[in-house]
Design a protein around this motif. Sequence first.
Motif, PDB file in Angstrom:
ATOM      1  N   ARG A  45       0.787  -1.102  -0.048  1.00 39.66           N
ATOM      2  CA  ARG A  45      -0.006  -0.028   0.132  1.00 39.66           C
ATOM      3  C   ARG A  45       0.748   1.162   0.035  1.00 39.66           C
ATOM      4  NH1 ARG A  45      -5.529   0.814   1.165  1.00 39.66           N
ATOM      5  NH2 ARG A  45      -6.010   3.037   0.978  1.00 39.66           N
ATOM      6  N   THR A  46       1.944   1.288   0.744  1.00 36.83           N
ATOM      7  CA  THR A  46       2.796   2.383   0.721  1.00 36.83           C
ATOM      8  C   THR A  46       3.372   2.813  -0.823  1.00 36.83           C
ATOM      9  OG1 THR A  46       3.514   2.220   3.140  1.00 36.83           O
ATOM     10  CG2 THR A  46       4.926   3.280   1.701  1.00 36.83           C
ATOM     11  N   THR A  47       3.915   1.802  -1.592  1.00 38.32           N
ATOM     12  CA  THR A  47       4.343   1.810  -2.673  1.00 38.32           C
ATOM     13  C   THR A  47       3.197   2.317  -3.624  1.00 38.32           C
ATOM     14  OG1 THR A  47       6.033  -0.018  -2.306  1.00 38.32           O
ATOM     15  CG2 THR A  47       5.324   0.670  -4.671  1.00 38.32           C
ATOM     16  N   PHE A  48       2.076   1.898  -3.356  1.00 38.47           N
ATOM     17  CA  PHE A  48       0.846   2.452  -4.202  1.00 38.47           C
ATOM     18  C   PHE A  48       0.489   3.812  -4.009  1.00 38.47           C
ATOM     19  CE2 PHE A  48      -3.630   3.217  -4.232  1.00 38.47           C
ATOM     20  CZ  PHE A  48      -3.904   2.669  -5.548  1.00 38.47           C
ATOM     21  N   GLU A  49       0.650   4.178  -2.797  1.00 42.62           N
ATOM     22  CA  GLU A  49       0.091   5.498  -2.554  1.00 42.62           C
ATOM     23  C   GLU A  49       1.366   6.505  -2.848  1.00 42.62           C
ATOM     24  OE1 GLU A  49      -0.867   5.585   1.559  1.00 42.62           O
ATOM     25  OE2 GLU A  49      -2.838   4.798   1.344  1.00 42.62           O
ATOM     26  N   GLY A  81      -1.970 -16.159 -15.256  1.00 40.76           N
ATOM     27  CA  GLY A  81      -2.246 -17.200 -15.993  1.00 40.76           C
ATOM     28  C   GLY A  81      -0.828 -18.050 -16.137  1.00 40.76           C
ATOM     29  N   ASP A  82      -0.512 -18.047 -17.430  1.00 43.05           N
ATOM     30  CA  ASP A  82       0.847 -18.691 -17.718  1.00 43.05           C
ATOM     31  C   ASP A  82       1.946 -17.935 -17.426  1.00 43.05           C
ATOM     32  OD1 ASP A  82      -0.568 -21.123 -18.202  1.00 43.05           O
ATOM     33  OD2 ASP A  82      -0.636 -20.567 -20.485  1.00 43.05           O
ATOM     34  N   LEU A  83       1.930 -16.835 -17.112  1.00 44.35           N
ATOM     35  CA  LEU A  83       2.997 -15.803 -16.929  1.00 44.35           C
ATOM     36  C   LEU A  83       3.462 -15.756 -15.429  1.00 44.35           C
ATOM     37  CD1 LEU A  83       1.952 -12.976 -19.379  1.00 44.35           C
ATOM     38  CD2 LEU A  83       3.669 -14.819 -19.735  1.00 44.35           C
ATOM     39  N   ASP A  84       4.234 -14.977 -15.022  1.00 43.44           N
ATOM     40  CA  ASP A  84       5.073 -14.983 -13.829  1.00 43.44           C
ATOM     41  C   ASP A  84       4.357 -13.589 -12.979  1.00 43.44           C
ATOM     42  OD1 ASP A  84       6.382 -17.234 -14.186  1.00 43.44           O
ATOM     43  OD2 ASP A  84       8.303 -16.172 -14.922  1.00 43.44           O
ATOM     44  N   VAL A  85       4.703 -13.499 -11.775  1.00 43.21           N
ATOM     45  CA  VAL A  85       4.430 -12.335 -10.934  1.00 43.21           C
ATOM     46  C   VAL A  85       5.638 -11.411 -10.437  1.00 43.21           C
ATOM     47  CG1 VAL A  85       3.306 -11.742  -8.843  1.00 43.21           C
ATOM     48  CG2 VAL A  85       2.260 -13.647 -10.275  1.00 43.21           C
ATOM     49  N   SER A  86       5.602 -10.395 -10.649  1.00 43.50           N
ATOM     50  CA  SER A  86       6.614  -9.521 -10.155  1.00 43.50           C
ATOM     51  C   SER A  86       5.903  -8.741  -8.890  1.00 43.50           C
ATOM     52  CB  SER A  86       6.809  -8.413 -11.179  1.00 43.50           C
ATOM     53  OG  SER A  86       7.707  -7.417 -10.913  1.00 43.50           O
ATOM     54  N   LEU A  87       6.925  -8.881  -7.902  1.00 39.64           N
ATOM     55  CA  LEU A  87       6.593  -8.186  -6.599  1.00 39.64           C
ATOM     56  C   LEU A  87       7.418  -7.039  -6.406  1.00 39.64           C
ATOM     57  CD1 LEU A  87       5.839  -9.902  -3.246  1.00 39.64           C
ATOM     58  CD2 LEU A  87       6.974  -7.795  -3.038  1.00 39.64           C
ATOM     59  N   MET A  88       6.936  -5.729  -6.356  1.00 40.56           N
ATOM     60  CA  MET A  88       7.815  -4.472  -6.157  1.00 40.56           C
ATOM     61  C   MET A  88       7.640  -3.928  -4.954  1.00 40.56           C
ATOM     62  SD  MET A  88       5.964  -1.858  -8.916  1.00 40.56           S
ATOM     63  CE  MET A  88       7.059  -0.752  -8.355  1.00 40.56           C
ATOM     64  N   GLY A  89       8.373  -2.874  -4.790  1.00 34.88           N
ATOM     65  CA  GLY A  89       8.169  -2.099  -3.412  1.00 34.88           C
ATOM     66  C   GLY A  89       9.067  -2.977  -2.437  1.00 34.88           C
ATOM     67  N   GLY A  90       9.744  -2.295  -1.577  1.00 37.09           N
ATOM     68  CA  GLY A  90      10.573  -2.935  -0.750  1.00 37.09           C
ATOM     69  C   GLY A  90       9.952  -3.047   0.610  1.00 37.09           C
ATOM     70  N   GLY A  91      10.505  -3.403   1.844  1.00 37.76           N
ATOM     71  CA  GLY A  91      10.103  -3.438   3.227  1.00 37.76           C
ATOM     72  C   GLY A  91       9.120  -4.532   3.244  1.00 37.76           C
ATOM     73  N   GLY A  92       7.989  -3.938   3.675  1.00 36.83           N
ATOM     74  CA  GLY A  92       6.612  -4.905   4.145  1.00 36.83           C
ATOM     75  C   GLY A  92       6.533  -6.109   3.209  1.00 36.83           C
ATOM     76  N   ALA A  93       6.184  -5.780   1.921  1.00 31.73           N
ATOM     77  CA  ALA A  93       5.580  -6.682   1.060  1.00 31.73           C
ATOM     78  C   ALA A  93       6.683  -7.800   0.721  1.00 31.73           C
ATOM     79  CB  ALA A  93       5.085  -6.271  -0.281  1.00 31.73           C
ATOM     80  N   LEU A  94       7.825  -7.279   0.294  1.00 25.62           N
ATOM     81  CA  LEU A  94       8.980  -8.196   0.115  1.00 25.62           C
ATOM     82  C   LEU A  94       9.469  -9.274   1.161  1.00 25.62           C
ATOM     83  CD1 LEU A  94      10.750  -9.483  -2.034  1.00 25.62           C
ATOM     84  CD2 LEU A  94      12.357  -7.475  -1.800  1.00 25.62           C
TER      85      LEU A  94
END
Length: 199
Positions: free
Chosen positions: A75-79, A129-142
């Motif tokens: 959420r922090t990265t989003f905001e 689907g058949d593709l991958d997921v990218s997780l961005m933003g540091g700290g909490g989510a990662l």
Amino acid sequence: MTTIFGNMAVSVDGFITGRDPRPGHGLGDGGAVLHEWYWGGDEPSEVVPQFRLSKASRDFIDPLAGRVGAVIAGRTTFEDAGGWGGGSPHPTAPLVVVSHRPAPPEATPEQRFTTSIEEAVATARTLAGDLDVSLMGGGGALTAALTAGLIDEIIVHQVPVLLGAGRPLFQELPAHVRLDIVQVVPAPDVTHLHYRVQR
């Protein structure tokens, strides 16, 4: 099988922003230097049209961006990013936001809000689907995804700068996490580091 990978630009001293990041100034004071390489070259990306990269960076970034079927952010990265104007940081992949607060009124149907990293990963896998997921933003989510054993790869674009302060790439982890080096690509103004998380 869908791969979940962390993907961030970072300073040599481990920060993903400069000092005082906030909405409307998401990269903080001086943090824009972390992203200058995205626009500092002569080669247009074939996946992310606004990028103009060096050839070495384009040869690394385009295959990576082409793998992405969904993006997860905290959420922090989003905001701080202004909600990406109702879209996503990726031109074709939908966005999943991890947040303990309700979605803001300006959120769009392309943006899903979940209350846990586990739910975010499950939602993103379905969307990808058949593709991958990218997780961005540091700290909490990662850090939460690593702690939960949900991250398969970590990709950092290390920029040769010491920012001195800002948001760190990682919060405190509960244990050592061993990584295997997959690829190291030196490029103008950045080194691309691709790791696989050991299981």
